[in-house]
Write a protein that holds these residues in place. Structure first.
Motif, PDB file in Angstrom:
ATOM      1  N   GLY A  38      34.613  40.118  47.326  1.00  0.00           N
ATOM      2  CA  GLY A  38      34.421  40.259  49.630  1.00  0.00           C
ATOM      3  C   GLY A  38      35.218  41.147  49.586  1.00  0.00           C
ATOM      4  O   GLY A  38      34.825  41.878  50.957  1.00  0.00           O
ATOM      5  N   HIS A  39      36.277  42.003  49.159  1.00  0.00           N
ATOM      6  CA  HIS A  39      36.986  42.639  49.145  1.00  0.00           C
ATOM      7  C   HIS A  39      36.359  44.228  48.511  1.00  0.00           C
ATOM      8  O   HIS A  39      35.369  44.390  48.291  1.00  0.00           O
ATOM      9  N   THR A  40      36.823  45.316  49.802  1.00  0.00           N
ATOM     10  CA  THR A  40      36.005  46.346  49.822  1.00  0.00           C
ATOM     11  C   THR A  40      36.511  47.631  49.183  1.00  0.00           C
ATOM     12  O   THR A  40      36.280  48.510  48.579  1.00  0.00           O
ATOM     13  N   SER A  41      37.856  46.541  48.563  1.00  0.00           N
ATOM     14  CA  SER A  41      38.396  48.144  47.791  1.00  0.00           C
ATOM     15  C   SER A  41      39.666  47.125  46.816  1.00  0.00           C
ATOM     16  O   SER A  41      39.166  46.177  46.555  1.00  0.00           O
ATOM     17  N   ALA A  42      40.508  47.985  46.102  1.00  0.00           N
ATOM     18  CA  ALA A  42      40.530  47.159  44.860  1.00  0.00           C
ATOM     19  C   ALA A  42      41.928  46.337  45.223  1.00  0.00           C
ATOM     20  O   ALA A  42      42.238  46.024  46.717  1.00  0.00           O
ATOM     21  N   THR A  43      41.335  45.285  44.838  1.00  0.00           N
ATOM     22  CA  THR A  43      42.577  43.685  44.245  1.00  0.00           C
ATOM     23  C   THR A  43      43.322  44.301  44.225  1.00  0.00           C
ATOM     24  O   THR A  43      43.993  44.553  43.020  1.00  0.00           O
ATOM     25  N   ILE A  44      44.808  44.587  44.379  1.00  0.00           N
ATOM     26  CA  ILE A  44      45.833  44.317  43.884  1.00  0.00           C
ATOM     27  C   ILE A  44      46.927  43.775  43.656  1.00  0.00           C
ATOM     28  O   ILE A  44      48.102  43.325  42.888  1.00  0.00           O
ATOM     29  N   SER A  45      46.675  42.878  44.534  1.00  0.00           N
ATOM     30  CA  SER A  45      47.341  41.523  43.546  1.00  0.00           C
ATOM     31  C   SER A  45      47.207  40.126  44.210  1.00  0.00           C
ATOM     32  O   SER A  45      46.819  39.591  45.163  1.00  0.00           O
ATOM     33  N   VAL A  46      47.450  38.901  43.791  1.00  0.00           N
ATOM     34  CA  VAL A  46      46.795  37.898  43.309  1.00  0.00           C
ATOM     35  C   VAL A  46      48.455  36.960  43.248  1.00  0.00           C
ATOM     36  O   VAL A  46      49.171  37.199  42.516  1.00  0.00           O
ATOM     37  N   ALA A  47      47.163  35.155  44.189  1.00  0.00           N
ATOM     38  CA  ALA A  47      48.820  34.470  43.503  1.00  0.00           C
ATOM     39  C   ALA A  47      48.076  33.584  44.159  1.00  0.00           C
ATOM     40  O   ALA A  47      47.063  33.664  45.130  1.00  0.00           O
ATOM     41  N   TRP A  48      48.223  32.111  43.603  1.00  0.00           N
ATOM     42  CA  TRP A  48      48.178  30.523  43.847  1.00  0.00           C
ATOM     43  C   TRP A  48      48.985  29.957  44.831  1.00  0.00           C
ATOM     44  O   TRP A  48      50.003  30.182  45.273  1.00  0.00           O
ATOM     45  N   SER A  49      48.208  28.965  45.244  1.00  0.00           N
ATOM     46  CA  SER A  49      48.942  28.302  46.251  1.00  0.00           C
ATOM     47  C   SER A  49      49.908  27.352  45.529  1.00  0.00           C
ATOM     48  O   SER A  49      49.543  27.149  44.027  1.00  0.00           O
ATOM     49  N   PRO A  50      50.678  26.541  46.129  1.00  0.00           N
ATOM     50  CA  PRO A  50      51.703  25.958  45.365  1.00  0.00           C
ATOM     51  C   PRO A  50      50.277  24.268  44.723  1.00  0.00           C
ATOM     52  O   PRO A  50      50.707  23.714  42.880  1.00  0.00           O
ATOM     53  N   ASP A  51      49.486  24.302  45.607  1.00  0.00           N
ATOM     54  CA  ASP A  51      48.623  22.714  44.401  1.00  0.00           C
ATOM     55  C   ASP A  51      47.958  23.695  43.887  1.00  0.00           C
ATOM     56  O   ASP A  51      47.300  22.416  43.750  1.00  0.00           O
TER      57      ASP A  51
END
Length: 327
Positions: A38-51
């Motif tokens: 989906g992103h059109t450039s670098a994915t720099i950061s990822v984070a999960w929701s608490p659930d």
């Protein structure tokens, strides 16, 4: 009779296996992975929701995407930053998301409506990292202006500023007990800030190049720091001394994350790989190599069963570790 050496063919096979992520170090990983596009450039950061049901990603395309991790589909795209989004972090209650951007701002998002609740504008240079306090009442941010800011997450007001870094700051993290904030950056030193005394409580000196990422373990007794010297150091915060140094990446490490049970570390590197490390021995358990460019962000699902990996190739892969990490 001419005999052709099998070595070239063997080397070609090994190269092919590495290219497709099928060659692992140590125990063979059996789980499949999930590809998010989906992103059109670098994915720099990822984070999960608490659930653990959703994933947030921040990108050089200036957007944040919220993903359904069961279907792999985009639920919403948050637009509003005017430059790269370097860091995303969920509030402890899962209702808000904080984002840090190269546009010098931190934004707090209402995830139900998909709109910003506040834009925090105290930094004078790119904001590289943001972290919530455990109670969700405050935010810490680290910037290329060499400052750590602490904010009231409800009012958006600046609460305090720490100024002792001599170079730009790349990463901040809040301790699990809420009493301290850790920061690291281009002066090669990780600093621990006492929020009650408004002062440095510890300085961790050991990296020979800038610190790109740092992360507390679950009980706050140890801190992992990752740097441009291609190493991770785990620190005993009771003594301020290194417990172990992890070596194996061939280029700088962009991200480090403790597993929820504190038994493993995950790292992502410019060498295009993510690694899972055994904390007790310092050995690599697995090397994951499916991205065409650098691995910029790694994050464990809260139950420890999956690892999200964001890359400079704009994609995210979610690596199923439920079988791989079984005894």
């Amino acid at each position: 009779m001419n005999r052709t050496s099998p070595l070239p063919a063997i080397l070609a096979l090994v190269s092919l296996l590495c290219m497709h992520g099928l060659l692992m170090t140590g125990k063979q990983a059996r789980g499949a992975d999930q590809l998010l596009l989906g992103h059109t450039s670098a994915t720099i950061s990822v984070a999960w929701s608490p659930d653990g049901k959703q994933l947030a990603s921040g990108s050089a395309d200036k957007t944040i995407t919220i993903w359904d991790t069961q279907t792999g589909k985009s639920l919403k795209v948050l637009s509003g930053h005017t430059n790269y989004v370097y860091c995303v972090a969920w509030s402890p209650d899962g209702k808000r998301l904080a984002s840090a951007s190269y546009d010098h701002t931190v934004k707090i998002w209402d995830l139900k409506r998909g709109v910003p609740l506040a834009t925090l504008t105290g930094h004078t240079a790119a904001v590289m990292s943001v972290a919530w306090s455990p109670d969700g009442k405050q935010l810490a941010s680290g910037s290329q202006d060499k400052l750590v800011h602490v904010w009231n997450a409800s009012s958006g007001l600046l609460v305090k500023t720490f100024k002792e870094h001599t170079e730009l700051i790349i990463s901040v993290d809040w301790s699990p007990d809420g009493k301290t904030v850790a920061s690291g950056g281009f002066d090669n030193v990780a600093r621990i800030w006492d929020l009650n005394g408004n002062k440095i409580s510890q300085q961790l000196v050991g990296h020979t190049d800038p610190i790109e990422s740092l992360h507390w373990n679950s009980n706050g007794t140890q801190l992992a720091t990752a740097g441009r010297d291609n190493t991770v150091i785990v620190w005993d915060l009771a003594t301020g001394k290194p417990v172990r140094t992890f070596r194996g990446h061939t280029l700088r490490i962009e991200s480090v994350s403790w597993s929820p049970n504190d038994q493993q570390l995950a790292t992502g590197s410019l060498d295009k790989t993510a690694r899972i490390w055994d904390v007790a021995t310092g050995k690599t358990l697995f090397t994951y190599q499916k991205h065409a460019k650098s691995v910029r962000g790694v994050a464990w699902k809260p139950d420890g069963s999956r690892l999200a990996v964001g890359s400079g190739d704009s994609t995210i892969r979610i690596w199923d570790l439920s079988s791989a990490l079984k005894p």
